[in-house]
Design a protein around this motif. Structure first.
Motif, PDB file in Angstrom:
ATOM      1  N   PRO A  13     -67.878  -5.437  57.630  1.00  0.00           N
ATOM      2  CA  PRO A  13     -67.211  -6.543  56.926  1.00  0.00           C
ATOM      3  C   PRO A  13     -67.721  -6.721  55.494  1.00  0.00           C
ATOM      4  O   PRO A  13     -66.933  -6.998  54.588  1.00  0.00           O
ATOM      5  N   ALA A  14     -69.028  -6.543  55.278  1.00  0.00           N
ATOM      6  CA  ALA A  14     -69.579  -6.729  53.924  1.00  0.00           C
ATOM      7  C   ALA A  14     -69.024  -5.661  52.984  1.00  0.00           C
ATOM      8  O   ALA A  14     -68.605  -5.961  51.856  1.00  0.00           O
ATOM      9  N   GLY A  15     -68.993  -4.419  53.450  1.00  0.00           N
ATOM     10  CA  GLY A  15     -68.539  -3.319  52.605  1.00  0.00           C
ATOM     11  C   GLY A  15     -67.055  -3.410  52.299  1.00  0.00           C
ATOM     12  O   GLY A  15     -66.629  -3.215  51.147  1.00  0.00           O
ATOM     13  N   SER A  16     -66.246  -3.723  53.315  1.00  0.00           N
ATOM     14  CA  SER A  16     -64.799  -3.822  53.065  1.00  0.00           C
ATOM     15  C   SER A  16     -64.500  -4.975  52.112  1.00  0.00           C
ATOM     16  O   SER A  16     -63.656  -4.848  51.215  1.00  0.00           O
ATOM     17  N   ALA A  17     -65.199  -6.127  52.309  1.00  0.00           N
ATOM     18  CA  ALA A  17     -64.965  -7.267  51.403  1.00  0.00           C
ATOM     19  C   ALA A  17     -65.377  -6.889  49.977  1.00  0.00           C
ATOM     20  O   ALA A  17     -64.678  -7.218  49.010  1.00  0.00           O
ATOM     21  N   ALA A  18     -66.492  -6.183  49.839  1.00  0.00           N
ATOM     22  CA  ALA A  18     -66.963  -5.774  48.510  1.00  0.00           C
ATOM     23  C   ALA A  18     -65.958  -4.828  47.859  1.00  0.00           C
ATOM     24  O   ALA A  18     -65.612  -4.970  46.677  1.00  0.00           O
ATOM     25  N   ALA A  19     -65.474  -3.866  48.631  1.00  0.00           N
ATOM     26  CA  ALA A  19     -64.521  -2.887  48.089  1.00  0.00           C
ATOM     27  C   ALA A  19     -63.228  -3.579  47.659  1.00  0.00           C
ATOM     28  O   ALA A  19     -62.677  -3.298  46.593  1.00  0.00           O
ATOM     29  N   LEU A  20     -62.752  -4.509  48.506  1.00  0.00           N
ATOM     30  CA  LEU A  20     -61.520  -5.232  48.178  1.00  0.00           C
ATOM     31  C   LEU A  20     -61.687  -6.041  46.897  1.00  0.00           C
ATOM     32  O   LEU A  20     -60.817  -6.024  46.013  1.00  0.00           O
ATOM     33  N   ALA A  21     -62.823  -6.747  46.787  1.00  0.00           N
ATOM     34  CA  ALA A  21     -63.030  -7.603  45.610  1.00  0.00           C
ATOM     35  C   ALA A  21     -63.180  -6.752  44.347  1.00  0.00           C
ATOM     36  O   ALA A  21     -62.644  -7.098  43.295  1.00  0.00           O
ATOM     37  N   ALA A  22     -63.878  -5.643  44.451  1.00  0.00           N
ATOM     38  CA  ALA A  22     -64.053  -4.777  43.273  1.00  0.00           C
ATOM     39  C   ALA A  22     -62.712  -4.184  42.848  1.00  0.00           C
ATOM     40  O   ALA A  22     -62.404  -4.075  41.664  1.00  0.00           O
ATOM     41  N   ARG A  23     -61.916  -3.816  43.832  1.00  0.00           N
ATOM     42  CA  ARG A  23     -60.591  -3.238  43.532  1.00  0.00           C
ATOM     43  C   ARG A  23     -59.690  -4.283  42.883  1.00  0.00           C
ATOM     44  O   ARG A  23     -58.958  -3.991  41.941  1.00  0.00           O
ATOM     45  N   ARG A  24     -59.741  -5.517  43.417  1.00  0.00           N
ATOM     46  CA  ARG A  24     -58.947  -6.596  42.814  1.00  0.00           C
ATOM     47  C   ARG A  24     -59.396  -6.875  41.386  1.00  0.00           C
ATOM     48  O   ARG A  24     -58.623  -7.345  40.567  1.00  0.00           O
ATOM     49  N   GLY A  25     -60.659  -6.578  41.096  1.00  0.00           N
ATOM     50  CA  GLY A  25     -61.172  -6.751  39.735  1.00  0.00           C
ATOM     51  C   GLY A  25     -60.830  -5.577  38.832  1.00  0.00           C
ATOM     52  O   GLY A  25     -61.275  -5.528  37.690  1.00  0.00           O
ATOM     53  N   VAL A  51     -64.557 -17.314  57.843  1.00  0.00           N
ATOM     54  CA  VAL A  51     -64.464 -15.879  57.517  1.00  0.00           C
ATOM     55  C   VAL A  51     -63.031 -15.557  57.097  1.00  0.00           C
ATOM     56  O   VAL A  51     -62.792 -14.847  56.109  1.00  0.00           O
ATOM     57  N   LEU A  52     -62.082 -16.120  57.866  1.00  0.00           N
ATOM     58  CA  LEU A  52     -60.672 -15.843  57.575  1.00  0.00           C
ATOM     59  C   LEU A  52     -60.277 -16.421  56.222  1.00  0.00           C
ATOM     60  O   LEU A  52     -59.460 -15.841  55.499  1.00  0.00           O
ATOM     61  N   ASP A  53     -60.881 -17.565  55.851  1.00  0.00           N
ATOM     62  CA  ASP A  53     -60.595 -18.158  54.534  1.00  0.00           C
ATOM     63  C   ASP A  53     -61.055 -17.221  53.417  1.00  0.00           C
ATOM     64  O   ASP A  53     -60.341 -17.014  52.437  1.00  0.00           O
ATOM     65  N   VAL A  54     -62.248 -16.666  53.560  1.00  0.00           N
ATOM     66  CA  VAL A  54     -62.777 -15.760  52.525  1.00  0.00           C
ATOM     67  C   VAL A  54     -61.873 -14.527  52.416  1.00  0.00           C
ATOM     68  O   VAL A  54     -61.529 -14.082  51.319  1.00  0.00           O
ATOM     69  N   LEU A  55     -61.466 -14.015  53.570  1.00  0.00           N
ATOM     70  CA  LEU A  55     -60.619 -12.813  53.560  1.00  0.00           C
ATOM     71  C   LEU A  55     -59.238 -13.115  52.972  1.00  0.00           C
ATOM     72  O   LEU A  55     -58.682 -12.295  52.228  1.00  0.00           O
ATOM     73  N   ALA A  56     -58.695 -14.300  53.279  1.00  0.00           N
ATOM     74  CA  ALA A  56     -57.384 -14.670  52.723  1.00  0.00           C
ATOM     75  C   ALA A  56     -57.456 -14.697  51.197  1.00  0.00           C
ATOM     76  O   ALA A  56     -56.521 -14.266  50.516  1.00  0.00           O
ATOM     77  N   ALA A  57     -58.581 -15.176  50.662  1.00  0.00           N
ATOM     78  CA  ALA A  57     -58.738 -15.221  49.199  1.00  0.00           C
ATOM     79  C   ALA A  57     -58.787 -13.806  48.613  1.00  0.00           C
ATOM     80  O   ALA A  57     -58.540 -13.618  47.426  1.00  0.00           O
ATOM     81  N   LEU A  58     -59.108 -12.835  49.445  1.00  0.00           N
ATOM     82  CA  LEU A  58     -59.109 -11.435  48.986  1.00  0.00           C
ATOM     83  C   LEU A  58     -57.747 -10.776  49.256  1.00  0.00           C
ATOM     84  O   LEU A  58     -57.597  -9.565  49.084  1.00  0.00           O
ATOM     85  N   GLY A  59     -56.814 -11.574  49.773  1.00  0.00           N
ATOM     86  CA  GLY A  59     -55.468 -11.050  50.021  1.00  0.00           C
ATOM     87  C   GLY A  59     -55.304 -10.431  51.397  1.00  0.00           C
ATOM     88  O   GLY A  59     -54.300  -9.767  51.670  1.00  0.00           O
ATOM     89  N   VAL A  60     -56.303 -10.649  52.277  1.00  0.00           N
ATOM     90  CA  VAL A  60     -56.222 -10.048  53.619  1.00  0.00           C
ATOM     91  C   VAL A  60     -55.749 -11.103  54.618  1.00  0.00           C
ATOM     92  O   VAL A  60     -56.409 -12.136  54.792  1.00  0.00           O
ATOM     93  N   ARG A  61     -54.647 -10.847  55.259  1.00  0.00           N
ATOM     94  CA  ARG A  61     -54.137 -11.786  56.264  1.00  0.00           C
ATOM     95  C   ARG A  61     -53.866 -11.032  57.555  1.00  0.00           C
ATOM     96  O   ARG A  61     -53.760  -9.822  57.548  1.00  0.00           O
TER      97      ARG A  61
END
Ligand SMILES: Cc1cc2nc3c(=O)[nH]c(=O)nc-3n(C[C@H](O)[C@H](O)[C@H](O)COP(=O)(O)OP(=O)(O)OC[C@H]3O[C@@H](n4cnc5c(N)ncnc54)[C@H](O)[C@@H]3O)c2cc1C
Length: 398
Positions: A13-25, A51-61
């Motif tokens: 979860p940490a790595g995927s969230a990091a990758a998503l946020a970096a890509r969005r940047g 957790v779901l709130d943080v992921l939604a902010a990264l565009g993951v639903r």
């Protein structure tokens, strides 16, 4: 040599969230893992609503699709006090083989590239980080869990006894009765607990975890504790027994240096009370990814002459970013703003919580007052803080 703006080591979860946020940047991102996905990860599979709130902010639903929230929690304290209350926003039980795969799929959908690759060496050069001599990035995010190689490369040892727990989990038939998360603590070995988290498909994730105090804990011992604390579980029918370490947030290394950042379990972000680490993993991952992207922002510059692919021309710096060199400073500040207050409260709570009578009083207080219950839950599962109302109630119940 392949070159990227950001390389993320570990696709939990940490790595995927990091990758998503970096890509969005706007960064060119590669996500590395020693395993192919889907893959299992020993865990209680309890996913807090935050957790779901943080992921939604990264565009993951849709990560919880098919796994209904568990509507209630029953907790037994070391002295046998019981609180059973509905959960306003229920906690989901999503097997990690599903949850982590959904996150990796979302990252790939956002344009992150994935490589199956076990990282063994991390070389720090002035303008980039080289992994295993084959892959370069301006920023590396270590999301490689409890035994992090990236953390070791920064010179930080793993957590010592007293700040490290061990837990064993399996999948058993769900106990009869309405679905509820059940947690039973134990007086002699506190802090330690057994859990049963119904999944919604007839099974429950069950397990037992305990703080390591120096001596090893065997699988037989952990199973025996679970059997004693939850005698109604049919453990003979259980499958998938696996154990894993939990590096507790009571002893954390610095969150990064220069171009290298640590997130999730690699940064010892596990709640010392509850063993929850997925909320911290996605929060720290999201912050690290955003900081990494911001630090490499700007027009691409030359990379290694042998570079390949779109990322090959972006490894040496830019006019507007810091070429990645300032990533750790950006990340440290963002993490402090988001979690520092909470982690201080958690550390205090963990010290107080070593006294089982206080935990008994807290459970009595939570039984009598929904506000206390909600506060304790938020401290244990997300980024809640102690407040006067809760402290007063606990003292009254001592
Ligand atoms: C038994 C147990 C029960 C738990 N229950 C819960 C719970 O119910 N709820 C909760 O919130 N938390 C729970 N936790 C904690 C939670 O599992 C972790 O906090 C969470 O997995 C941390 O996520 P992460 O992404 O940091 O690390 P991980 O999920 O461990 O992911 C790390 C990834 O890095 C990869 N990797 C490792 N080394 C390398 C390498 N050298 N090169 C490439 N890839 C590498 C691994 O394959 C893995 O995919 C539990 C933990 C345990 C052990």
């Amino acid at each position: 040599m392949e070159c990227f703006d950001v390389a993320v080591v570990g696709a939990g979860p940490a790595g995927s969230a990091a990758a998503l946020a970096a890509r969005r940047g706007g960064a060119d991102v590669v996500l590395l893992d020693r395993s192919d996905f889907p893959r299992d990860k020993p865990c209680g599979d309890g996913i807090a609503p935050e957790v779901l709130d943080v992921l939604a902010a990264l565009g993951v639903r849709g990560v919880a699709d098919g796994y209904p929230p568990v509507p209630a929690l029953r907790l037994v304290s070391p002295g046998g006090e019981v609180v059973a209350r509905p959960l306003h926003a229920g906690t989901h039980t999503i097997p990690r083989v599903v949850f982590d795969h959904r996150l990796v799929t979302a990252a790939l959908g956002a344009g992150v590239r994935f490589r199956r690759h076990r990282v063994r060496s991390v070389e720090r050069l002035p303008d980039r980080i080289v992994l295993d001599g084959t892959l370069a990035a301006r920023v590396v995010i270590g999301a490689d869990g409890a035994g992090s190689v990236v953390r070791q490369a920064l010179g930080h040892a793993g957590n010592p006894p007293g700040h490290l727990a061990l837990a064993l989990r399996g999948y058993a038939p769900a106990p009869p009765g309405p679905p509820e998360q059940r947690i039973v603590t134990i007086p002699g070995r506190w802090p330690a607990y057994a859990w049963s988290f119904p999944i919604g498909d007839g099974r429950a994730n069950v397990g037992y975890g305990e703080l390591l105090r120096g001596g090893p804990l065997s699988r037989e011992y952990l199973l025996e504790r679970l059997r004693t604390l939850m005698p109604d579980l049919d453990l003979d029918a259980a499958t998938g027994w696996r154990g894993h370490h939990l590096p507790l947030s009571t002893r954390r290394p610095p969150p990064g240096r220069g171009r290298i950042l640590l997130v999730g379990d690699a940064l010892s972000l596990v709640n010392p009370f509850t063993g929850e680490g997925i909320f911290y993993a996605v929060v720290s991952g999201a912050l690290a990814g955003a900081a990494a992207a911001a630090s490499v922002a700007g027009p691409p510059a030359d990379c290694a002459p042998s570079g390949t692919g779109r990322g090959s021309d972006r490894a040496t710096g830019s006019a507007t970013g810091t070429g990645g060199a300032g990533a750790a400073d950006l990340y440290r500040r963002a993490l402090a703003r988001r979690l520092h207050g909470h982690l201080r409260h958690t550390a205090v709570t963990a010290r107080l919580g070593r006294w089982p009578r206080l935990v008994d009083a807290a459970v009595r207080a939570a039984r009598d007052d929904q506000g206390v219950f909600d506060t304790l839950l938020a401290i244990g599962l997300a980024d809640g803080r102690l407040n006067l109302h809760t402290l007063r109630h606990i003292v009254r119940h001592l």
